[in-house]
Design a protein around this motif. Structure first.
Motif, PDB file in Angstrom:
ATOM      1  N   SER A 279       3.810 -22.660  -4.943  1.00 13.49           N
ATOM      2  CA  SER A 279       2.539 -22.019  -5.282  1.00 13.49           C
ATOM      3  C   SER A 279       2.658 -20.501  -5.139  1.00 13.49           C
ATOM      4  N   VAL A 280       3.260 -20.044  -4.032  1.00 14.15           N
ATOM      5  CA  VAL A 280       3.465 -18.605  -3.819  1.00 14.15           C
ATOM      6  C   VAL A 280       4.367 -18.026  -4.901  1.00 14.15           C
ATOM      7  N   GLU A 281       5.425 -18.751  -5.256  1.00 13.02           N
ATOM      8  CA  GLU A 281       6.361 -18.274  -6.279  1.00 13.02           C
ATOM      9  C   GLU A 281       5.656 -18.074  -7.620  1.00 13.02           C
ATOM     10  N   HIS A 282       4.829 -19.034  -8.021  1.00 15.21           N
ATOM     11  CA  HIS A 282       4.107 -18.907  -9.289  1.00 15.21           C
ATOM     12  C   HIS A 282       3.057 -17.783  -9.226  1.00 15.21           C
ATOM     13  N   ALA A 283       2.478 -17.561  -8.060  1.00 16.08           N
ATOM     14  CA  ALA A 283       1.501 -16.470  -7.917  1.00 16.08           C
ATOM     15  C   ALA A 283       2.165 -15.117  -8.130  1.00 16.08           C
ATOM     16  N   TYR A 284       3.371 -14.958  -7.575  1.00 13.71           N
ATOM     17  CA  TYR A 284       4.106 -13.702  -7.805  1.00 13.71           C
ATOM     18  C   TYR A 284       4.485 -13.555  -9.281  1.00 13.71           C
ATOM     19  N   GLN A 285       4.852 -14.674  -9.923  1.00 14.86           N
ATOM     20  CA  GLN A 285       5.167 -14.630 -11.355  1.00 14.86           C
ATOM     21  C   GLN A 285       3.942 -14.201 -12.168  1.00 14.86           C
ATOM     22  N   ALA A 286       2.768 -14.689 -11.771  1.00 14.34           N
ATOM     23  CA  ALA A 286       1.532 -14.318 -12.477  1.00 14.34           C
ATOM     24  C   ALA A 286       1.302 -12.825 -12.414  1.00 14.34           C
ATOM     25  N   ILE A 287       1.502 -12.228 -11.235  1.00 13.18           N
ATOM     26  CA  ILE A 287       1.324 -10.775 -11.092  1.00 13.18           C
ATOM     27  C   ILE A 287       2.348 -10.028 -11.934  1.00 13.18           C
ATOM     28  N   ARG A 288       3.591 -10.513 -11.925  1.00 12.21           N
ATOM     29  CA  ARG A 288       4.643  -9.837 -12.709  1.00 12.21           C
ATOM     30  C   ARG A 288       4.315  -9.830 -14.198  1.00 12.21           C
ATOM     31  N   TYR A 289       3.876 -10.983 -14.722  1.00 11.74           N
ATOM     32  CA  TYR A 289       3.546 -11.045 -16.149  1.00 11.74           C
ATOM     33  C   TYR A 289       2.265 -10.267 -16.457  1.00 11.74           C
ATOM     34  N   GLN A 290       1.325 -10.230 -15.499  1.00  8.65           N
ATOM     35  CA  GLN A 290       0.103  -9.447 -15.739  1.00  8.65           C
ATOM     36  C   GLN A 290       0.427  -7.960 -15.821  1.00  8.65           C
ATOM     37  N   GLU A 291       1.287  -7.471 -14.925  1.00  6.27           N
ATOM     38  CA  GLU A 291       1.704  -6.065 -14.970  1.00  6.27           C
ATOM     39  C   GLU A 291       2.452  -5.758 -16.271  1.00  6.27           C
ATOM     40  N   LEU A 292       3.273  -6.710 -16.721  1.00 10.01           N
ATOM     41  CA  LEU A 292       4.001  -6.537 -17.986  1.00 10.01           C
ATOM     42  C   LEU A 292       3.014  -6.482 -19.146  1.00 10.01           C
ATOM     43  N   THR A 293       1.967  -7.304 -19.095  1.00  9.81           N
ATOM     44  CA  THR A 293       0.944  -7.303 -20.144  1.00  9.81           C
ATOM     45  C   THR A 293       0.261  -5.940 -20.234  1.00  9.81           C
ATOM     46  N   VAL A 294      -0.094  -5.380 -19.088  1.00 12.04           N
ATOM     47  CA  VAL A 294      -0.747  -4.056 -19.053  1.00 12.04           C
ATOM     48  C   VAL A 294       0.177  -2.999 -19.640  1.00 12.04           C
ATOM     49  N   ASN A 295       1.460  -3.053 -19.281  1.00 16.19           N
ATOM     50  CA  ASN A 295       2.417  -2.062 -19.792  1.00 16.19           C
ATOM     51  C   ASN A 295       2.609  -2.188 -21.301  1.00 16.19           C
ATOM     52  N   LEU A 296       2.706  -3.432 -21.794  1.00 10.09           N
ATOM     53  CA  LEU A 296       2.938  -3.637 -23.220  1.00 10.09           C
ATOM     54  C   LEU A 296       1.715  -3.293 -24.062  1.00 10.09           C
ATOM     55  N   SER A 297       0.536  -3.642 -23.554  1.00  7.50           N
ATOM     56  CA  SER A 297      -0.690  -3.406 -24.327  1.00  7.50           C
ATOM     57  C   SER A 297      -1.219  -1.994 -24.169  1.00  7.50           C
ATOM     58  N   GLY A 298      -0.844  -1.332 -23.066  1.00  8.47           N
ATOM     59  CA  GLY A 298      -1.378   0.010 -22.807  1.00  8.47           C
ATOM     60  C   GLY A 298      -2.827  -0.011 -22.363  1.00  8.47           C
TER      61      GLY A 298
END
Length: 825
Positions: free
Chosen positions: A655-674
């Protein structure tokens, strides 16, 4: 001194002996202090610091005197070596010592420093404690706006010393005066001060002696905060009351004057009086309209006038009260409240309000009326508001013209049709252009609803005369969907009108189904129907209509599969199908089944990520799926469905591992979308905090909870009409009470639960059919019962047990089934 004497009696005595002391010649004054020290050491220390403080004020400089603290002469120290540093010149004297410039003498590197030597004649146990306290405090502080400590100790002759960062600057007050600093620049400097104090508070350190002379400004405008000599740490020992703690009376808070314990709120007051002085160029005595001796009593009993009223007395071009009226007046006076609970809750909140003022946003110190917030919105967005107003006027004039033309003779029919097309075009522009642009503005939820509702009214009127126009049906259906989103789309900013949102989603679906039935070849209509199915299904879930939601989602998924078969390379439709699968998993009450749905969708979405690594829609979906999987794994563990202790620990780890993955992909989304998405980012951090609690990482859990809480606070500040944010804030309270319980802070946990219950019950009054709100009330009531029963407080527990039963009954009456904590609470 007799402990029965009150604080003002003690101040009167101190004032009397101060009057006697200043009448003595400088050489006799030290003897007077020494004799007083034998009889009353504390009073002697206070008198010495009062004299030192008065030396710093401009009024007192008109009649200067000097106390001989037995500090060796300056010449004895010039050229002397202290550790690796050689003293080169005296910088200044004040308080209970002197400050010298020194240079490093070893061969490692060149460095200029400031050496502070403190008078050794007062080297009592208390003074040693304060000296060691300041050294420990300064050593722990590393901030660009706080003077750094390099070294410190006590010389062989018992003279205490500090080696500090050398700052070439002048006091904050003199810097502003000498450089003719304008209002905005003053506030920017003050925000630097707030940043330094906030940092100290985060390190659990209260300064307790903030004043302009302790704040230097360098030539390039950087603030440096000095002198933590009487600061205290907020550990358990420091929570006890410290009466008569040293301070500078002119800048001390009422509680410090009264000898009560200091806190971060004492620093808020001191910063308030400093800001008042910066804005008006008035001393504290002038602000309170009293003498220096009457100032302590005035601080405790008198409310100062507003800064603008004080400036009005001598209104000049350089002292214009107009910019201070309103927001700045309210900000300063809130910081100066006598009751510390009525001040800003922290220096950070104080600074936030000043930032809001500078950015044209509403400030919390000002009464939050609709007129006030609207005026702020209009000032920030004059062009957009003007365009929207013009568009609405155009619609009204266009509709009037269209209606008038429809009753004209047949010869005017062509003109009427042109008007018809114009009104339709303007209405669509409002819905799909102006609305989407206004949605990007802070605090625009209410305006968006009115804009779309008005536009739908015009489209409805037009549709009555063109009932078989599928394109017009689609436009009207999309408008209904937008209204539903503004009124109650789950998990985004809305007005909390859930029932009205459902009605509009149903209107949207009905129109699009009719349009698709009339034109089976139009795939674009089917795409929009899928979107409206999804919105309606999610709304039905919130009303606990799970079977209806599942039926609607399966319709949407079947339609989506048909469209993909006709166009295998259409990425947009594949993403829509994945989002429908997510929603299907959200509605599945069996945790293991929903987990399988999410994992399958995650597997399919990762396949899409490989050829399209820069598509932010895919990373957004990956963030969402990892967050959902993390939540379901946590619930499986919490409900004891993992199968034994080892299996449960493994579930929590995943559960903790997937939570960290969620944050990583969310940060990537912000960077890609601007584009920032504080809401989704906050959800990810809150989910991570929940998972960290289960693996026992309380400090990390609290850290991530605070990150999420700050993001939600920003969203609420930007849009106070957003009712959906209440649900996320309730989750933050849930995390806080869980952490408090794990840390053994049961009283703190109970207070958190009580606050959350008030918020949840108030939200239920506004939105009685929202199952999540009722669920939160039931959850917190149950948590309170468990906590109180563990402490054998059965009578108090009974109150919350009755509350739980009451809301469980409401839940059954509203949704026709028992409440079982199905949300994983």
């Amino acid at each position: 001194m007799d402990v029965s004497e009150n604080d003002f009696d003690r101040w009167q005595k101190l004032k009397d002996i101060f009057t006697e002391a200043i009448e003595l010649a400088p050489e006799s004054r030290h003897v007077y202090l020494s004799q007083l020290r034998i009889n009353d050491k504390t009073l002697s220390d206070e008198l010495a610091e009062l004299i030192a403080s008065e030396e710093e004020s401009e009024e007192f400089l008109k009649k200067p005197f000097e106390i001989n603290f037995d500090l060796p002469s300056v010449q004895n120290y010039i050229g002397a070596r202290i550790g690796n540093y050689k003293i080169t010149r005296e910088i200044g004297r004040g308080g209970m010592g002197a400050v010298f410039e020194a240079t490093r003498q070893d061969d490692e590197f060149e460095q200029k420093v400031a050496v502070k030597l403190t008078d050794n004649s007062f080297l009592s146990d208390e003074f040693r404690r304060r000296f060691n306290n300041e050294r420990q405090i300064l050593a722990a502080l590393e901030h660009p706006n706080i003077v750094r400590l390099f070294d410190g100790g006590i010389l062989p002759n018992q003279t205490p010393y500090f080696v500090m960062e050398y700052v070439e600057g002048v006091s904050l007050k003199n810097y502003c005066r000498e450089n003719a600093i304008d209002l905005e620049e003053k506030l920017d400097l003050f925000l630097q001060v707030c940043a330094a104090v906030t940092y100290a508070h985060q390190k659990l350190i209260v300064h307790r002696d903030l004043k302009p002379s302790n704040i230097l400004v360098t030539e390039n405008g950087q603030v440096k905060l000095l002198d933590f000599g009487i600061a205290k740490t907020l550990d358990k020992a420091a929570q006890t009351q410290t009466a008569n703690a040293p301070h500078t009376p002119a800048y001390a808070s009422p509680e410090q004057i009264k000898g009560e314990s200091s806190s971060t709120l004492s620093d808020v007051y001191s910063l308030g009086i400093i800001l008042y002085e910066l804005l008006t160029e008035k001393s504290p005595a002038q602000i309170y309209q009293t003498s220096e001796f009457g100032l302590p009593q005035a601080i405790c009993e008198t409310n100062p006038k507003s800064p603008s009223a004080e400036m009005q007395k001598e209104k000049t071009k350089s002292k214009n009260p107009k910019p201070l009226k309103g927001d700045l007046d309210n900000i300063v006076l809130k910081a100066l409240r006598k009751e510390k609970e009525q001040r800003y809750a922290s220096v950070e909140r104080f600074a936030d309000d000043i930032g809001n003022y500078l950015n044209g946003l509403p400030v919390q110190a000002h009464p939050q009326s609709f007129v006030y917030r609207a005026s702020k919105f209009i000032k920030r967005n004059r062009l957009t508001v003007s365009l929207a107003a013009m568009a609405i006027l155009l619609i009204i004039s266009g509709v009037v013209a269209a209606l008038w033309q429809s009753f004209e003779a047949r010869k005017q029919q062509q003109i009427a049709e042109q008007r018809f097309a114009q009104v339709r075009k303007i209405a669509n522009s409002l819905i799909f252009d102006y609305h989407d642009e206004i949605a990007k503005l802070e605090g625009s939820t209410k305006l968006r609803e009115k804009l779309v509702v008005d536009a739908v009214g015009y489209l409805d009127a037009i549709a009555q005369s063109s009932k078989n126009d599928t394109e017009l049906m689609k436009e009207t259906a999309l408008a209904y969907r937008k209204i539903g989103d503004v009124q109650g789309a789950p998990y985004v900013g809305n007005l909390g009108k859930h029932d009205e949102a459902l009605k509009n989603y149903k209107n949207s679906v009905s129109l699009l189904e009719k349009a698709v039935a009339q034109d089976q070849s139009d795939d674009a209509l089917k795409d929009e129907l899928i979107g409206s199915y999804k919105s309606l299904a999610i709304g039905e879930m919130r009303s606990e209509h799970q079977s209806q939601a599942e039926e609607i989602l399966n319709k949407a998924i079947n339609l989506s599969e048909n469209l993909i078969r006709s166009d295998e390379n259409n990425l947009d439709r594949k993403l829509v199908r994945s989002l429908l699968q997510v929603s299907l998993g959200d509605g599945e009450m069996d945790l293991n089944k929903s987990l399988l749905i999410y994992k399958k969708s995650l597997h399919d979405t990762k396949k899409l990520f490989l050829p399209y690594p820069s598509d932010f829609r895919i990373t957004n979906l990956l963030a969402k799926l990892n967050q959902r999987i993390s939540t379901r794994l946590r619930w499986i563990g919490e409900q004891g469905k993992a199968g034994g202790k080892q299996a449960t620990e493994e579930v929590y780890r995943q559960s903790v591992e997937h939570a960290y993955q969620a944050i990583r992909y969310q940060e990537l989304t912000v960077n890609l979308s601007g584009k920032k998405n504080d809401w989704k980012t906050a959800v990810c951090y809150a989910e991570l905090a929940s998972d960290l609690i289960n693996v026992g990482q309380m400090d990390e859990a609290l850290k991530n909870t605070r990150i999420a809480e700050k993001l939600y606070q920003g969203i609420r500040t930007q849009d106070p009409n957003n009712k959906e944010i209440v649900l996320e804030e309730l989750n933050i309270y849930n995390l806080k009470q869980k952490i408090s319980i794990r840390q053994g802070k049961f009283d703190s946990a109970l207070e958190t639960i009580k606050t959350a219950l008030k918020i949840a019950e108030n939200s239920h009054q506004n939105d009685s059919t929202n199952s999540e709100v009722i669920g939160w009330v039931g959850h917190f009531a149950k948590e309170a019962v468990n906590l109180l029963q563990q402490q054998k407080k059965e009578r108090e527990a009974r109150v919350y047990l009755d509350l739980f039963d009451n809301y469980a009954r409401k839940y059954k009456e509203t949704f026709g089934k028992e409440w079982t904590g199905a949300f994983g609470f």
